[in-house]
Structures are given as structure tokens and as C-alpha cells.
Enzyme design. Structure first.
Site, PDB file in Angstrom:
ATOM      1  CG  ASP A  74      -1.817   1.224   1.265  1.00 33.89           C
ATOM      2  OD1 ASP A  74      -2.494   1.418   0.152  1.00 33.89           O
ATOM      3  OD2 ASP A  74      -1.692   2.020   2.349  1.00 33.89           O
ATOM      4  CD  GLU A 110      -5.635   1.486  -3.549  1.00 26.25           C
ATOM      5  OE1 GLU A 110      -6.638   1.940  -3.624  1.00 26.25           O
ATOM      6  OE2 GLU A 110      -4.591   1.783  -2.820  1.00 26.25           O
ATOM      7  CB  CYS A 124     -11.880  -6.374   8.353  1.00 20.22           C
ATOM      8  SG  CYS A 124     -11.169  -7.525   9.444  1.00 20.22           S
ATOM      9  CB  CYS A 130     -13.957 -11.057   9.290  1.00 18.38           C
ATOM     10  SG  CYS A 130     -14.435  -9.373   9.789  1.00 18.38           S
ATOM     11  CB  CYS A 166     -12.670  -5.592  12.547  1.00 19.56           C
ATOM     12  SG  CYS A 166     -14.084  -6.518  11.591  1.00 19.56           S
ATOM     13  CB  CYS A 168     -13.362 -10.419  13.274  1.00 21.18           C
ATOM     14  SG  CYS A 168     -12.233  -9.222  12.562  1.00 21.18           S
ATOM     15  CG  ASP A 185      -1.066   3.504   6.298  1.00 24.20           C
ATOM     16  OD1 ASP A 185      -1.969   3.676   5.584  1.00 24.20           O
ATOM     17  OD2 ASP A 185      -0.529   4.016   7.131  1.00 24.20           O
TER      18      ASP A 185
END
Length: 417
Positions: free
Chosen positions: A221, A305, A358, A361, A377, A380, A387
Site C-alpha cells: 500500500d 493498487e 477488514c 473477515c 473491526c 471480528c 495502512d
């Protein structure tokens, strides 16, 4: 495979004059035939072809008014015509597509256009020695040969940079990598969903154990606070080379604005400013080259990305920081090195919400402000670094897409613990 090798050269005064002559002749030929093309298009509504311009150039060199064109390398003049032809064709091609952003070719100016020319290899006219480079019309030019040249030489590009330094780029083809191995069984054991693997894969590794390791696929990322964050939790620093030199650069640019254009003091100050820009550019390129090589050497699959940088720089508060980090250049380096060494680069769709999803999950937040660096989250109960979670999400999404394209199975890919 083709590669380019760039060396710094140190021409003597006679060779410098010949280089300036060649650049001037290339500029004259470019401007002359751009004018001819415009006139022919206005009068006869047709376009001059490259062959027609090249034939006319032969007669132009025979005329008394411009017989000085014989003093320079003929291939340099041909490539100048070729550049004009490409620029002209690109304009009309994009115009037909409805793209109005493609500008019409401009006339080259003596003090504003880049001083460079390209020449072709024939009959041994280009040669790389231990401490010299042989070039057409120049002979042997002193050079710093910091690496060996492999393959067959096809062309050379000579450049006089704005910082008053001289370089030559040697273009080579038919390059054979010495570290070649068949990795079919190894790669398929690690990535069973990859069906098409070339018989020979170019690699730059010392051992096949590195490919068998669990860390041979990675998500990256890109950011501003840290330049890059990978799915293993490593964060790579954003060195901000421009910010470090910004004050010094502003001081020198202010001094330049007070000099008389065309004077010797103006030229000296202009070179100072150009060398500061060159220093920043070299530092940034060196960092990007080393980081991209590290990722390529250590991983078989890299997920990145697809960032819309041209849209992101419209943010007035972040445009300077985004322009400085050079994400597009980093992606370009990773992609061409992956092509060299038989690695895979997977580009994840720009609309995939990697930061808000997430990686464990798959739960997706509705909103996530840029100031929030960690979030919990609700499904979960896993605490995420923004990041690192994005990098893991990019890896998961990239491998899922790869598996979905090559294999009927679509179950999610489990990340290494």
C-alpha cells in the site's frame, strides 16, 4: 529483451562543439519539416509521410543554403524526422478519438528545448570500451563505465543536461540473462492456481529456497506518511527529499530571478538551480530503484493498487506531498523489473476500499476519515493499523482475482500468519 545503459561522458572542447552542432541541426530539421507539414496540410489537405520528408532531406543537404547539414551524423537527422512524425500522428490519432488534451507539435527553441540526439549502430560506429564510448562523428569520448554492457548495441542517445553534464544512453537488444532456471514445479507447488508459466523464467535469485518461502507474495500500500507499507507489517520511510532542499532551492531561484537573462552570471546561477533539482531527482530515483529491486528479489507476486494520481493531486492540501512521492514512477520500476525477472505484478482496482475493509473477515466500514490511523473491526474485534490492513487487503484481493481468473475455485486465499 532490450535494455539501456546510461553512462556519464566527458567530451573535449572539439567534441562539445560537434554535439552542439548536431543538436542544432536536429532542431533545424524538426522545425523545417514541421513548417512544411503545416503548409502542405493547409494548401492540399494532406499529410507528408516520413519517407517523403526523408527523401526531401537528401536534396536539402545538397543545396548551397543548408549544405552544413552534411557535417553531422545522418542518423541523428533521421531520428529527428521520426520524432516529428510520431508527434504529428499522435495529435491526429487522439483528435479522432475526441481527446482534446493532446497538443499540436511545437517548434523547438534554441534555449528551451532539450539538447539531445539519437543515432543508430552500423558498421561498428558505436563501441563501449573500458574508459571510453565511441560515437559517430565524435570518435572516442572519455566516459565512466560503471557496468558491463550486454547484448547487441542498436542505438545511442547523447544528452547535454541542463546541469551542464553530458550523458550517453546505449540501447541494447538480444540480452540473455545468465541466471535462468525452470521453475514450473516450484511455482505450482506454491501457487497451484497459476496455470500458464513460461518454460524459461528469468530470475535474479541465488537460491530456489527463497521462492518456496511463505513470504514470496506480498501486498504493498502506497502512502504519504510512509512511502510504502507491505502486508508483512514493514513500513518504508518517505524521505521527502524535495522538502529538505526546498529552502535552499527557493534561495537560489530568487537569486536567479535577479540576474540578467543571457549574462554569464545568469548562466552560472541557472546551472546551480538545475544541479539542485538534479540532486533531488537522483536521490528519489535511487531510493525507488533500491526499494523496487528489494521487493522484486524477495517476492514472486506483488499486489499494488491502481491509483488515480492525476485526480488525487487536485486536493490542494495534499497535491505537493503526492507529487513528491512519485508513486507512478515506483509502479513503473516494479513492473519492468518484474518483466525482466519473470515475476508477477497484480494491479487491484482503484475502487476497492482496501483501508475500510477488514483483511481478516471482510467487513467493510461505511466511512473512515483520513485522520483515523487505527480502527477496531466490529465483526471480528480485530484492531487494525490502517495502512497494514490496506496492504493485506490488497494482497488478498489480488490473489483472489488471480485465482478466480485461472481456476474455477473461488474460496478466499489465506494469508501467512
Amino acid at each position: 529483451m532490450e535494455k539501456g545503459y546510461k553512462f556519464r561522458i566527458y567530451p573535449n572542447e572539439e567534441q562539445k562543439i560537434q554535439m552542439e552542432k548536431t543538436c542544432g541541426c536536429c532542431r533545424f530539421v524538426y522545425n523545417h519539416y514541421l513548417s512544411e507539414r503545416i503548409e502542405v496540410y493547409k494548401e492540399e489537405d494532406k499529410k507528408l509521410t516520413l519517407n517523403e520528408c526523408n527523401k526531401d532531406l537528401t536534396s536539402l543537404k545538397q543545396s548551397e543554403e543548408s549544405n552544413w547539414l552534411k557535417d553531422v551524423d545522418k542518423f541523428a537527422l533521421y531520428y529527428s524526422l521520426d520524432n516529428l512524425d510520431k508527434a504529428y500522428d499522435n495529435f491526429f490519432r487522439e483528435k479522432e478519438k475526441g481527446n482534446n488534451n493532446q497538443g499540436f507539435p511545437n517548434f523547438k527553441k534554441k534555449h528551451k528545448s532539450k539538447k539531445r540526439y539519437k543515432t543508430a549502430y552500423t558498421n561498428g560506429n558505436i563501441e563501449v570500451g573500458e574508459d571510453y564510448v565511441k560515437l559517430p562523428k565524435l570518435g572516442k569520448v572519455k566516459a565512466v563505465i560503471h557496468r558491463s554492457v550486454e547484448g547487441r548495441i542498436i542505438n545511442a542517445t547523447v544528452e547535454h543536461s541542463s546541469s551542464d553534464k553530458y550523458y550517453v544512453s546505449i540501447g541494447c537488444t538480444d540480452i540473455i540473462c545468465h541466471d535462468i532456471t525452470t521453475l514450473d514445479m516450484v511455482i505450482k507447488s506454491v501457487f497451484p492456481y497459476i496455470l500458464e508459466i513460461p518454460y524459461l523464467v528469468y530470475m535474479n535469485v541465488n537460491s530456489l529456497e527463497r521462492i518456496k518461502s511463505k513470504d514470496n507474495y506480498i501486498g504493498v500500500d502506497l502512502g504519504i506518511t510512509h512511502f510504502a507499507i507491505d502486508s508483512n507489517g514493514l513500513k518504508y520511510e518517505n524521505n521527502k527529499y524535495y522538502r529538505k532542499e526546498e529552502k535552499k532551492l527557493g534561495y537560489n531561484q530568487k537569486k536567479l530571478s535577479k540576474k540578467v537573462p543571457g549574462s554569464k552570471r545568469y548562466r552560472k546561477q541557472r546551472i546551480k538551480v538545475a544541479r539542485l533539482h538534479e540532486k533531488i531527482r537522483n536521490q528519489r530515483r535511487d531510493y525507488l530503484a533500491k526499494l523496487s529491486s528489494k521487493l522484486i528479489n524477495e517476492n514472486q507476486v506483488i499486489c499494488l493498487e491502481d491509483l488515480a494520481v492525476s485526480n488525487m493531486v487536485r486536493n490542494e492540501k495534499l497535491s505537493k506531498a503526492i507529487s513528491e512521492v512519485s508513486w507512478a514512477e515506483f509502479r513503473r520500476m516494479v513492473e519492468y523489473k518484474a518483466h525482466w525477472y519473470g515475476k508477477q505484478v497484480l494491479i487491484v482496482d482503484r475502487f476497492y476500499a482496501s483501508s475500510k475493509t477488514c483483511s481478516s473477515c471482510g467487513y467493510k466500514l461505511e466511512t473512515l476519515d483520513l485522520s483515523v490511523r487505527e480502527w477496531l473491526c466490529p465483526q471480528c474485534n480485530l484492531l487494525h493499523d490502517r495502512d497494514i490492513n490496506a496492504a493485506k487487503g490488497l494482497l488478498k484481493e489480488g490473489l483472489n482475482k488471480l485465482r478466480g481468473r485461472n481456476c474455477p475455485r473461488s474460496e478466499p486465499v489465506e494469508l501467512p500468519q
